[in-house]
Design an enzyme around this catalytic site. Structure first.
Site, short mmCIF file in Angstrom:
data_model
loop_
_atom_site.label_atom_id
_atom_site.label_comp_id
_atom_site.label_asym_id
_atom_site.label_seq_id
_atom_site.Cartn_x
_atom_site.Cartn_y
_atom_site.Cartn_z
N ASP A 28 -65.70 -4.01 19.17
CA ASP A 28 -65.13 -2.78 18.61
C ASP A 28 -64.59 -3.07 17.21
O ASP A 28 -63.91 -4.08 16.99
CB ASP A 28 -64.02 -2.25 19.52
CG ASP A 28 -63.66 -0.81 19.22
OD1 ASP A 28 -63.87 0.05 20.09
OD2 ASP A 28 -63.17 -0.53 18.10
N ILE A 29 -64.89 -2.17 16.28
CA ILE A 29 -64.49 -2.37 14.88
C ILE A 29 -62.98 -2.21 14.71
O ILE A 29 -62.41 -2.67 13.73
CB ILE A 29 -65.26 -1.36 13.99
CG1 ILE A 29 -65.38 -1.87 12.57
CG2 ILE A 29 -64.66 0.03 14.04
CD1 ILE A 29 -66.39 -1.08 11.74
N ASN A 84 -63.41 6.49 28.12
CA ASN A 84 -62.80 7.74 27.70
C ASN A 84 -63.84 8.85 27.80
O ASN A 84 -65.00 8.66 27.43
CB ASN A 84 -62.29 7.62 26.26
CG ASN A 84 -61.19 6.58 26.13
OD1 ASN A 84 -60.38 6.41 27.03
ND2 ASN A 84 -61.15 5.88 25.00
N GLN A 91 -62.14 10.47 23.87
CA GLN A 91 -63.48 10.07 23.44
C GLN A 91 -63.74 10.53 22.01
O GLN A 91 -63.57 11.72 21.70
CB GLN A 91 -64.54 10.65 24.38
CG GLN A 91 -65.95 10.20 24.04
CD GLN A 91 -66.99 10.70 25.04
OE1 GLN A 91 -66.69 11.47 25.95
NE2 GLN A 91 -68.22 10.26 24.84
N HIS A 97 -69.75 4.87 26.52
CA HIS A 97 -69.43 3.47 26.26
C HIS A 97 -68.30 3.01 27.17
O HIS A 97 -67.37 3.77 27.46
CB HIS A 97 -69.07 3.23 24.79
CG HIS A 97 -68.08 4.22 24.23
ND1 HIS A 97 -68.44 5.50 23.87
CD2 HIS A 97 -66.76 4.11 23.98
CE1 HIS A 97 -67.37 6.14 23.41
NE2 HIS A 97 -66.33 5.32 23.48
N HIS A 99 -65.28 0.46 27.30
CA HIS A 99 -64.42 -0.47 26.57
C HIS A 99 -64.10 -1.63 27.50
O HIS A 99 -63.65 -1.43 28.64
CB HIS A 99 -63.09 0.18 26.19
CG HIS A 99 -63.18 1.31 25.21
ND1 HIS A 99 -62.93 1.15 23.86
CD2 HIS A 99 -63.49 2.62 25.38
CE1 HIS A 99 -63.07 2.32 23.25
NE2 HIS A 99 -63.41 3.23 24.15
P1 AMP Z 1 -63.77 6.24 22.07
O1 AMP Z 1 -62.58 6.66 21.26
O2 AMP Z 1 -63.48 5.94 23.50
O3 AMP Z 1 -64.92 7.21 21.89
O4 AMP Z 1 -64.23 4.84 21.46
C1 AMP Z 1 -65.01 4.73 20.34
C2 AMP Z 1 -64.79 3.35 19.81
O5 AMP Z 1 -65.83 3.05 18.90
C3 AMP Z 1 -63.47 3.18 19.07
O6 AMP Z 1 -62.68 2.19 19.72
C4 AMP Z 1 -63.91 2.73 17.67
O7 AMP Z 1 -63.06 1.77 17.12
C5 AMP Z 1 -65.29 2.20 17.92
N1 AMP Z 1 -66.21 2.22 16.80
C6 AMP Z 1 -66.47 3.27 15.99
N2 AMP Z 1 -67.39 2.93 15.06
C7 AMP Z 1 -67.70 1.64 15.31
C8 AMP Z 1 -68.60 0.71 14.70
N3 AMP Z 1 -69.33 1.04 13.64
N4 AMP Z 1 -68.67 -0.53 15.22
C9 AMP Z 1 -67.93 -0.88 16.27
N5 AMP Z 1 -67.08 -0.05 16.90
C10 AMP Z 1 -66.97 1.19 16.42
#
Ligand code: AMP
Length: 111
Positions: A28-29, A84, A91, A97, A99
């Site tokens: 996760d970024i 989420n 979400q 996805h 986590h």
């Molecule tokens: P959610 O809020 O459950 O939809 O989680 C989405 C997740 O994707 C968040 O924790 C973000 O930090 C992560 N995310 C968004 N863009 C990227 C990316 N380019 N690379 C890795 N993680 C990402």
């Protein structure tokens, strides 16, 4: 197309820790724990609410990969998975996805 499909297609970079025909796992970024990985199906399913009975085997596959990836990343003291779903579920990316977080003592309940 979501950002996660772009990661699957290598259109944008990610720190990929596992891949097979059905799924991809990458860091996760915006990590919320020392280890924070997202495990996603390659099929662009928008959320838990979009799952159909045909996805039963795929979802089992993803869950089985959780412990494999956790072990590979050294999470021997435990970890947590979160999915989420929807706006109130937090979400933000409309591609299903899981986590996977670990590497510190995680609080309960989450906020
Ligand atoms: P959610 O809020 O459950 O939809 O989680 C989405 C997740 O994707 C968040 O924790 C973000 O930090 C992560 N995310 C968004 N863009 C990227 C990316 N380019 N690379 C890795 N993680 C990402």
């Amino acid at each position: 197309m979501t950002i996660f499909t772009k990661i699957i297609q290598r259109e944008i970079p990610a720190d990929i820790v596992y891949e097979d025909d059905l799924c991809l796992a990458f860091r996760d970024i915006n990590a919320q724990a020392p280890t924070h990985v997202l495990i996603i199906p390659k099929e662009p399913i928008s959320s838990l609410d979009a799952l159909q009975s045909e996805h039963q085997e795929l979802m089992g596959h993803l869950l089985l990969k959780v412990s494999e990836v956790a072990a590979e990343l050294g999470l021997s003291n435990g970890y947590r998975i979160t999915v989420n779903c929807g706006e109130e579920g937090g979400q933000s990316v409309d591609h299903l996805h899981i986590h996977l977080m670990g590497g510190r003592k995680l609080n309960w309940p989450p906020g």
